[in-house]
Structure formats: structure tokens, C-alpha cells
Scaffold this motif. Structure first.
Motif, short mmCIF file in Angstrom:
data_model
loop_
_atom_site.label_atom_id
_atom_site.label_comp_id
_atom_site.label_asym_id
_atom_site.label_seq_id
_atom_site.Cartn_x
_atom_site.Cartn_y
_atom_site.Cartn_z
N HIS A 146 -1.79 -6.22 -2.81
CA HIS A 146 -1.22 -7.34 -1.93
C HIS A 146 -0.33 -8.34 -2.07
CE1 HIS A 146 -4.64 -5.86 0.90
NE2 HIS A 146 -4.46 -5.45 -0.30
N ALA A 147 0.14 -9.23 -1.79
CA ALA A 147 1.05 -9.90 -1.53
C ALA A 147 1.07 -11.55 -2.68
CB ALA A 147 1.29 -11.07 -0.32
N SER A 182 12.33 -0.30 -1.87
CA SER A 182 11.98 -0.94 -0.94
C SER A 182 12.50 -1.22 0.19
CB SER A 182 10.92 -2.48 -1.23
OG SER A 182 10.09 -2.31 -0.94
N PRO A 183 12.19 -1.46 0.93
CA PRO A 183 10.71 -0.57 1.60
C PRO A 183 10.35 1.04 2.22
CG PRO A 183 12.18 -1.35 3.72
CD PRO A 183 13.02 -1.55 2.41
N GLY A 184 11.62 1.83 0.90
CA GLY A 184 11.96 3.18 0.79
C GLY A 184 10.72 3.18 -0.37
N ALA A 194 5.86 4.73 -4.47
CA ALA A 194 5.56 3.19 -3.56
C ALA A 194 5.88 3.06 -2.83
CB ALA A 194 6.04 1.97 -5.00
N HIS A 195 5.81 2.63 -2.11
CA HIS A 195 6.60 2.45 -0.79
C HIS A 195 5.66 0.82 0.23
CE1 HIS A 195 3.14 3.67 1.85
NE2 HIS A 195 3.82 3.18 2.95
N LEU A 196 7.05 -0.11 0.88
CA LEU A 196 6.07 -1.19 1.81
C LEU A 196 5.19 -0.46 2.69
CD1 LEU A 196 6.42 -4.11 0.49
CD2 LEU A 196 8.41 -4.74 2.04
N ASP A 197 4.32 -1.25 3.24
CA ASP A 197 3.67 -0.75 4.69
C ASP A 197 3.28 -2.03 5.39
OD1 ASP A 197 2.42 0.53 6.81
OD2 ASP A 197 1.05 -0.40 5.42
N ASP A 198 3.68 -2.64 6.14
CA ASP A 198 3.12 -4.07 6.74
C ASP A 198 3.20 -5.49 5.51
OD1 ASP A 198 2.64 -5.57 9.48
OD2 ASP A 198 0.19 -4.72 8.92
N GLY A 199 4.34 -5.31 4.96
CA GLY A 199 4.09 -6.30 3.76
C GLY A 199 3.74 -6.14 2.23
N GLU A 230 -10.96 10.23 8.04
CA GLU A 230 -10.22 10.19 8.16
C GLU A 230 -9.08 10.22 8.56
OE1 GLU A 230 -7.12 14.10 7.80
OE2 GLU A 230 -9.08 14.06 8.70
N ASP A 231 -8.54 10.16 10.13
CA ASP A 231 -7.49 8.78 10.72
C ASP A 231 -7.40 7.36 10.27
OD1 ASP A 231 -7.29 11.64 12.05
OD2 ASP A 231 -8.64 10.62 14.16
N ARG A 232 -9.11 7.11 10.34
CA ARG A 232 -8.74 5.26 9.99
C ARG A 232 -7.78 5.10 8.08
NH1 ARG A 232 -13.89 2.18 10.96
NH2 ARG A 232 -12.78 0.63 10.40
N PHE A 233 -8.70 6.67 7.88
CA PHE A 233 -8.58 6.58 5.77
C PHE A 233 -6.61 6.47 6.61
CE2 PHE A 233 -7.91 6.88 2.02
CZ PHE A 233 -6.67 8.64 2.03
N LEU A 234 -6.20 7.48 6.62
CA LEU A 234 -4.76 7.42 6.55
C LEU A 234 -4.10 6.49 7.26
CD1 LEU A 234 -4.85 11.76 7.77
CD2 LEU A 234 -4.32 10.42 5.78
N GLN A 235 -4.52 5.98 8.12
CA GLN A 235 -3.93 4.46 8.47
C GLN A 235 -3.68 3.47 7.06
OE1 GLN A 235 -6.35 2.52 12.30
NE2 GLN A 235 -4.01 1.93 12.73
N LEU A 236 -4.60 3.36 6.69
CA LEU A 236 -4.87 2.26 5.59
C LEU A 236 -4.12 2.57 4.96
CD1 LEU A 236 -6.38 -0.12 4.37
CD2 LEU A 236 -7.73 1.32 3.54
N VAL A 237 -3.53 3.29 4.42
CA VAL A 237 -2.71 4.07 3.59
C VAL A 237 -1.05 3.70 4.02
CG1 VAL A 237 -3.99 5.28 2.10
CG2 VAL A 237 -2.95 6.70 3.71
N GLY A 238 -1.19 3.59 5.30
CA GLY A 238 0.06 3.24 6.13
C GLY A 238 0.93 4.75 5.72
N GLY A 239 1.03 6.07 5.63
CA GLY A 239 1.27 6.85 5.53
C GLY A 239 2.00 6.95 4.05
N ALA A 240 1.37 7.06 3.51
CA ALA A 240 1.66 6.74 1.69
C ALA A 240 1.89 7.91 1.24
CB ALA A 240 0.73 6.79 1.05
#
Length: 363
Positions: free
Chosen positions: A127-128, A175-177, A194-199, A327-337
Motif C-alpha cells: 500500500h501507498a 509500472s503500471p504494467g 509486480a503490477h499496479l492495481d488501483d494505486g 474465490e471470486d472476491r479473492f481474485l478481485q482482491l489481487v487485481g488480476g495478478a
């Protein structure tokens, strides 16, 4: 696509790369072909002899780009180099996926001289308000067994001296790639993305460490879990799996059968704990839990605490635990890692998928 110099044959959507090398590396040229083929919805099939080995970096790249590894045995039969399943031809990989599922062929050789290893796979969120430091988690875990990375790079051979500040700068530059880098050391290999997902910087790390055989250091497993605990206090893990397995001492991946890995623990970060179903019986059967994080909270307040889940009965315990995850919420949390779909080489998404879909990993 323009014909790439590494292409030896084209069979429908399959692009074949033949290699007679004893060890196949992730060179710049092979890496560029994998990226171009993936972007064009084509599948690269790396075709080798039965005695060839691929590096951990190439294993990751094949999984990340949906590529296959086909082994041609002396009698001309074809099999999946990662799972040992017989293939009737290249079309099997195109039709059924880059890793063929099923029973390994009876003739798949069994590994000899394998060593005990621990694999640690974590997805982390930087986190920031915290300094981004790619590789610090790897170093903390490595110190437990006295070995750390000494070289890193983005293509092989890995020739850059290990410096996590430089690794971090590379990730920031990309980043952000998505940035992908690899590290090796004596009895150590790892992949970092590593990648950037919503900051938020989302990092995935997959490390394999060679450790003394069971019984020679009875406290090792406990120290490893303590090291995972310390890492979890310093970064913000989302999810992780710690496995015990057998592998080759040089960390190369060969088309041979090893004993099935055994899950030791699961790490669930504070942000992912709310995605667990903790109704009825908790913790799930054959598991025990401890908490981390949540410093400064009032006694009994666990809203910001993560969990270390110890698995007392291997796969049975892991599967009973994974049944509690949204599972769906977990994958959303990692932001498509970019979690590697390979399911037996110490990669996080593979272990999750194996548990969710009933698989236990390949030969």
C-alpha cells in the motif's frame, strides 16, 4: 505474425520450437516468441527429448504464456513434460490445454537423487503508506535456511548481482504494467512479478528452497513457519501457500516423476480474512490457526488480523480450508495478478486451482 527464427514447425495454432539442448533456458529470443505468440492467441509447444531439463524461469514463462512442453520418447511417443500424460499429437495440447491432465504414462521415469525442498508462494499488496521493496519477503524467508539469491534478471542466463533495490527500480520502471524477474542462489530459485492495481502494488513471489532432509533438522519446518509469520507482519499478504516437496538439487525441471508435494500452511492476509466462511466448525478439520498483524487493536479485536493456517493433514486439510474461500472476491482482491497456472512447481494460483478443482499436482 512474422516468422520467428526459433520456430521449427507450425501445426494449426501450435508453434513448435524443437530443442536438442540438455538444458533449455529462457533466453531473450524464446521470451519474445512466447510473448508474441500469446498476444496472437497462438500456443508455443517446446519439444525436447526425454533427458532435457528446463529452468524454473522457463517453467514459469511457459505457464504464464499458455505454452506447452512436449517430450518425445525414444519410441516416438509424445507426452507432456510437466504432467507425464501421453499425447496423441500436438493437437492434444491445443485442444485440451498446455498441461494435459490425467494419469501419467506408465513409462515416465522416477526421479533419482531428489532432495527435500520447501516452496513458498505469496501474493502481497504494497500500500501507498509503506515503501515498496520487491524481494524483501524472499530475503526474510531465505535467511531461515541460510541461503539467499545471488543473481537475478529478466531473461537467462541470470547474470545481474542480486540487489533488491535494483529489482524494485525495475518493477517501478515497468509500472503500471507487469514486471517479471527471476532470482537464483545456492539451493534457491524464485520468480517475482509486480503490477499496479488501483494505486496498490500487487506482488507475487514464488520461491523454492532446498532444505535438509526430514529428521536432520526437526525444528526447520517450525522456523520456516515463523519466518512466514515475520514476513506477514512486515508486508500485507493476501494469500500464500507453504509446501514441502521433492525436487532436483540444481532446481532444474525434468520430465520425471517426483513424490507428491505436501501442503504445510496457508497464509491469509487481513484483507482476505473477510472472504472466509467461518461458520459452523472453525477452524476447518485438520487445521489450526494463529494470527498476525492487527497491532494497536483493542484486545479481542481481530478485524485487521491475518491468519496462518497450519495444515495437519496435507491435501485433505488444504482442500477443506479452500472450500471456505470466496474465490471470486479473492481474485478481485489481487487485481488480476499474473498467478502462474502451473500446478506443481510452487506457484500460488496452481495450488489454489489444484485444491479448488481436486487436483494434487503433477508428476
Amino acid at each position: 505474425m512474422v516468422r520467428h527464427p526459433l520456430i521449427d514447425d507450425v501445426s494449426g495454432p501450435a508453434i513448435v520450437v524443437d530443442s536438442g539442448s540438455q538444458v533449455v533456458w529462457l533466453t531473450d529470443a524464446l521470451g519474445s516468441l512466447l510473448r508474441r505468440a500469446s498476444a496472437s492467441d497462438r500456443m508455443v509447444v517446446l519439444r525436447t527429448g526425454p533427458d532435457a531439463a528446463i529452468t524454473p524461469a522457463l517453467r514459469h514463462a511457459l505457464g504464464a504464456h499458455g505454452a506447452a512442453w512436449a517430450v518425445t520418447d525414444a519410441d516416438g511417443t509424445l507426452r507432456d513434460g510437466r504432467t507425464g500424460v501421453v499425447a496423441d499429437g500436438l493437437d492434444d495440447f491445443v485442444q485440451h490445454g498446455p498441461e494435459l491432465l490425467g494419469e501419467p504414462a506408465p513409462g515416465v521415469p522416477t526421479a533419482t537423487g531428489s532432495v527435500r525442498q520447501i516452496s513458498i508462494d505469496l501474493t502481497l499488496r504494497h500500500h501507498a503508506e509503506r515503501a515498496v521493496d520487491i524481494g524483501s519477503a524472499i530475503e526474510a524467508l531465505c535467511h531461515t535456511v541460510g541461503t539467499c539469491p545471488n543473481r537475478w534478471g529478466t531473461a537467462e542466463p541470470l547474470s545481474l548481482p542480486w540487489d533488491r533495490w535494483v529489482v524494485t527500480q525495475y518493477a517501478k520502471h515497468e509500472s503500471p504494467g507487469i514486471s517479471t524477474s527471476y532470482a537464483v542462489g545456492d539451493g534457491f530459485s524464485a520468480t517475482m512479478t509486480a503490477h499496479l492495481d488501483d494505486g496498490v502494488v500487487v506482488e507475487t513471489m514464488s520461491a523454492v528452497l532446498t532444505v535438509p532432509d526430514e529428521g536432520t533438522d526437526p525444528q526447520l519446518a517450525e522456523r520456516m513457519l515463523e519466518a512466514v509469520h515475520r514476513v506477514a507482519e512486515d508486508v500485507v499478504p493476501v494469500f500464500g501457500v507453504v509446501m514441502q516437496r521433492r525436487g532436483d538439487a540444481d532446481h532444474l525441471v525434468r520430465a520425471v516423476a517426483h513424490a507428491e508435494p505436501s501442503p504445510l500452511a496457508v497464509v491469509v492476509g487481513p484483507e482476505a480474512v473477510s472472504f472466509l466462511d467461518r461458520g459452523d466448525v472453525w477452524p476447518p478439520p485438520h487445521t489450526s490457526t494463529s494470527t498476525f498483524g492487527g497491532r494497536g487493536l483493542a484486545p479481542g479485536d481481530s478485524d485487521d488480523q491475518g491468519l496462518i493456517v497450519r495444515l495437519e493433514d496435507g491435501w485433505t486439510a488444504l482442500e477443506s480450508f479452500l472450500d471456505r474461500i470466496d474465490e471470486d472476491r479473492f481474485l478481485q482482491l489481487v487485481g488480476g495478478a499474473p498467478l502462474d497456472p502451473a500446478h506443481d512447481e510452487g506457484t500460488l494460483d496452481g495450488h489454489v486451482a489444484a485444491g479448488l478443482h481436486g487436483g494434487h499436482g503433477a508428476a
